[in-house]
Design an enzyme around this catalytic site. Structure first.
Site, PDB file in Angstrom:
ATOM      1  CG  ASP A  43      -2.319   0.796   1.044  1.00  0.00           C
ATOM      2  OD1 ASP A  43      -3.435   0.205   1.009  1.00  0.00           O
ATOM      3  OD2 ASP A  43      -2.015   2.110   1.022  1.00  0.00           O
ATOM      4  CG  ASN A  96      -7.728  -3.802  -4.070  1.00  0.00           C
ATOM      5  OD1 ASN A  96      -9.173  -3.754  -4.197  1.00  0.00           O
ATOM      6  ND2 ASN A  96      -7.444  -3.030  -2.788  1.00  0.00           N
ATOM      7  CE1 TYR A 162     -12.197   4.174 -10.114  1.00  0.00           C
ATOM      8  CE2 TYR A 162     -14.427   3.280 -11.125  1.00  0.00           C
ATOM      9  CZ  TYR A 162     -13.469   3.364 -10.018  1.00  0.00           C
ATOM     10  OH  TYR A 162     -13.439   2.211  -9.153  1.00  0.00           O
ATOM     11  CE  LYS A 166     -11.298   0.691 -11.102  1.00  0.00           C
ATOM     12  NZ  LYS A 166     -10.447  -0.377 -10.194  1.00  0.00           N
ATOM     13  CB  ILE A 195     -17.946  -2.261  -1.887  1.00  0.00           C
ATOM     14  CG1 ILE A 195     -18.166  -3.134  -3.335  1.00  0.00           C
ATOM     15  CG2 ILE A 195     -17.658  -2.910  -0.768  1.00  0.00           C
ATOM     16  CD1 ILE A 195     -19.209  -4.116  -3.248  1.00  0.00           C
ATOM     17  CB  THR A 197     -14.320   0.774   0.653  1.00  0.00           C
ATOM     18  OG1 THR A 197     -14.513   1.773  -0.410  1.00  0.00           O
ATOM     19  CG2 THR A 197     -14.810  -0.513   0.146  1.00  0.00           C
TER      20      THR A 197
HETATM   21  P1  NAP Z   1      -9.949   2.419  -0.797  1.00  0.00           P
HETATM   22  O1  NAP Z   1     -10.846   2.230   0.435  1.00  0.00           O
HETATM   23  O2  NAP Z   1      -9.753   4.012  -1.060  1.00  0.00           O
HETATM   24  O3  NAP Z   1      -8.730   1.842  -0.562  1.00  0.00           O
HETATM   25  C1  NAP Z   1      -7.728   1.788  -1.488  1.00  0.00           C
HETATM   26  C2  NAP Z   1      -6.508   1.530  -1.004  1.00  0.00           C
HETATM   27  O4  NAP Z   1      -5.240   1.710  -2.136  1.00  0.00           O
HETATM   28  C3  NAP Z   1      -5.798   2.605  -0.021  1.00  0.00           C
HETATM   29  O5  NAP Z   1      -5.219   2.028   1.021  1.00  0.00           O
HETATM   30  C4  NAP Z   1      -5.103   3.745  -0.904  1.00  0.00           C
HETATM   31  O6  NAP Z   1      -4.025   4.101   0.094  1.00  0.00           O
HETATM   32  C5  NAP Z   1      -4.366   2.592  -1.649  1.00  0.00           C
HETATM   33  N1  NAP Z   1      -3.657   3.167  -2.826  1.00  0.00           N
HETATM   34  C6  NAP Z   1      -4.032   4.273  -3.481  1.00  0.00           C
HETATM   35  N2  NAP Z   1      -3.194   4.635  -4.690  1.00  0.00           N
HETATM   36  C7  NAP Z   1      -2.335   3.841  -4.417  1.00  0.00           C
HETATM   37  C8  NAP Z   1      -1.026   3.681  -5.185  1.00  0.00           C
HETATM   38  N3  NAP Z   1      -0.689   4.567  -6.114  1.00  0.00           N
HETATM   39  N4  NAP Z   1      -0.109   2.711  -4.568  1.00  0.00           N
HETATM   40  C9  NAP Z   1      -0.556   1.926  -3.686  1.00  0.00           C
HETATM   41  N5  NAP Z   1      -1.692   1.953  -2.909  1.00  0.00           N
HETATM   42  C10 NAP Z   1      -2.519   2.957  -3.345  1.00  0.00           C
HETATM   43  O7  NAP Z   1     -10.854   1.814  -1.918  1.00  0.00           O
HETATM   44  P2  NAP Z   1     -11.546   0.609  -2.097  1.00  0.00           P
HETATM   45  O8  NAP Z   1     -12.982   0.861  -2.208  1.00  0.00           O
HETATM   46  O9  NAP Z   1     -11.151  -0.438  -1.351  1.00  0.00           O
HETATM   47  O10 NAP Z   1     -11.227   0.300  -3.704  1.00  0.00           O
HETATM   48  C11 NAP Z   1     -10.382  -0.691  -3.951  1.00  0.00           C
HETATM   49  C12 NAP Z   1     -10.622  -1.242  -5.533  1.00  0.00           C
HETATM   50  O11 NAP Z   1     -11.914  -1.411  -5.770  1.00  0.00           O
HETATM   51  C13 NAP Z   1     -10.054   0.087  -6.576  1.00  0.00           C
HETATM   52  O12 NAP Z   1      -9.355  -0.425  -7.371  1.00  0.00           O
HETATM   53  C14 NAP Z   1     -11.546   0.698  -6.670  1.00  0.00           C
HETATM   54  O13 NAP Z   1     -11.462   1.411  -8.051  1.00  0.00           O
HETATM   55  C15 NAP Z   1     -12.440  -0.666  -6.702  1.00  0.00           C
HETATM   56  N6  NAP Z   1     -13.771  -0.398  -6.597  1.00  0.00           N
HETATM   57  C16 NAP Z   1     -14.257   0.071  -5.640  1.00  0.00           C
HETATM   58  C17 NAP Z   1     -15.726   0.137  -5.406  1.00  0.00           C
HETATM   59  C18 NAP Z   1     -16.443   0.581  -4.310  1.00  0.00           C
HETATM   60  O14 NAP Z   1     -17.564   0.814  -4.207  1.00  0.00           O
HETATM   61  N7  NAP Z   1     -15.715   0.593  -3.240  1.00  0.00           N
HETATM   62  C19 NAP Z   1     -16.356  -0.161  -6.542  1.00  0.00           C
HETATM   63  C20 NAP Z   1     -15.829  -0.651  -7.581  1.00  0.00           C
HETATM   64  C21 NAP Z   1     -14.481  -0.911  -7.923  1.00  0.00           C
HETATM   65  P3  NAP Z   1      -4.436   5.646   0.521  1.00  0.00           P
HETATM   66  O15 NAP Z   1      -5.553   5.510   1.405  1.00  0.00           O
HETATM   67  O16 NAP Z   1      -3.040   6.288   1.016  1.00  0.00           O
HETATM   68  O17 NAP Z   1      -4.604   6.703  -0.537  1.00  0.00           O
END
Ligand code: NAP
Length: 260
Positions: A43, A96, A162, A166, A195, A197
């Protein structure tokens, strides 16, 4: 967690999860470790990655935190190298880590947002796959799981940068499956719906209430947003031999968001 009597479905597998310090990634790390994997939590935020490792250690699982910006080739190379040095393999790679864009229409998107989102959400996956595939070939196989989005399948309000990233994640997953499937590397993708998060929770409440995508999620068959654990369980399934005949697909884990 690694009881000698029971063989867990990912026993001794080595898994890298990017963005493992938060949200979906954290839930995936915890679930993979519960299922027997040794997990590298990569991360941008090292403290957050360490928190995930602590949660896994509290359940007697094995994990290590590594700081990395997945959009930087040097960081990706280091994580892959250190994973092999520490655990001797890369059996499962979960790409991810991801960020959102500006949530504006195409005519208003800045160059910076386009570059940032494409680099973090797409180029990073190319970097990680290019690094992990030779190791997987050397070992005799592996599984790559790319986290796309419903924005990789249909139009949403997530914005062009985005959506472009994707949709490309869905495409490169097919390409990797096509190129390496017969060498025992399975590439698959997941398209999560909304989701809960930090990515979603950090959006202003008024924005979320007015969001067409959030409202659509509430009207979907599930009638609610998903929980990170509901995606993590699918990651664990896809990483395991139970999914041995699944190649190149993108599985929507979206509560029915893409049905209509
Ligand atoms: P999140 O809670 O923001 O977690 C993302 C994590 O990735 C954070 O710990 C973030 O660190 C880290 N990160 C960001 N940029 C990075 C980089 N350049 N290098 C390494 N780590 C990095 O997001 P999430 O909702 O869990 O999303 C995870 C994945 O699911 C993403 O690809 C997102 O597009 C996808 N997704 C999410 C949803 C949803 O509804 N949540 C829906 C569809 C797809 P920091 O906190 O320090 O930035």
């Amino acid at each position: 967690m690694n009881s000698e009597e029971t063989t867990l479905k990912l026993q001794n597998k080595v898994a890298i999860v990017t963005g493992g310090g938060s949200g979906l990634g954290r839930a995936m790390c915890i679930r993979l470790a519960r299922d027997g994997a040794r997990v590298v939590v990569a991360d941008l935020n090292l403290a957050a990655a360490r928190d995930t490792v602590a949660a896994i250690a509290a359940e007697q699982g094995e994990a290590v935190a590594m700081q990395a910006d997945v959009a930087r080739r040097e960081d990706v190379e280091r994580v892959a190298r250190d994973t092999v040095a520490r655990f001797g393999a890369i059996d499962v790679l979960v790409n991810n880590a991801g960020i959102v864009g500006e949530f504006v229409k195409t005519a208003e998107v800045s160059d910076e947002s386009w570059d940032r989102v494409l680099n973090v959400n797409l180029k990073s996956i190319f970097f990680f796959c290019r690094q992990a595939i030779p190791q997987m070939l050397k070992q005799g196989g592996g599984v790559i799981i790319n986290i796309a989005s419903t924005a990789g399948l249909v139009a949403t309000t997530a914005g062009i940068e985005y959506t472009a990233a994707k949709h490309a994640v869905v495409g490169i997953t097919k390409e990797i499956a096509y190129e390496y499937g017969q060498q025992n590397i399975r590439a698959v993708a997941i398209a999560p719906g909304v989701i809960m998060t930090p990515m979603i929770e950090n959006l202003p409440k008024e924005f979320l209430d007015a969001s067409a995508d959030f409202q659509k999620q509430l009207r979907a068959p599930s009638g609610r947003p998903g929980r990170p654990e509901e995606v993590a369980s699918v990651v664990s399934f896809l990483a395991s031999d139970d999914a041995s005949f699944i190649h190149g697909n993108t599985l929507a884990v979206d509560g029915g968001f893409t049905l209509f």
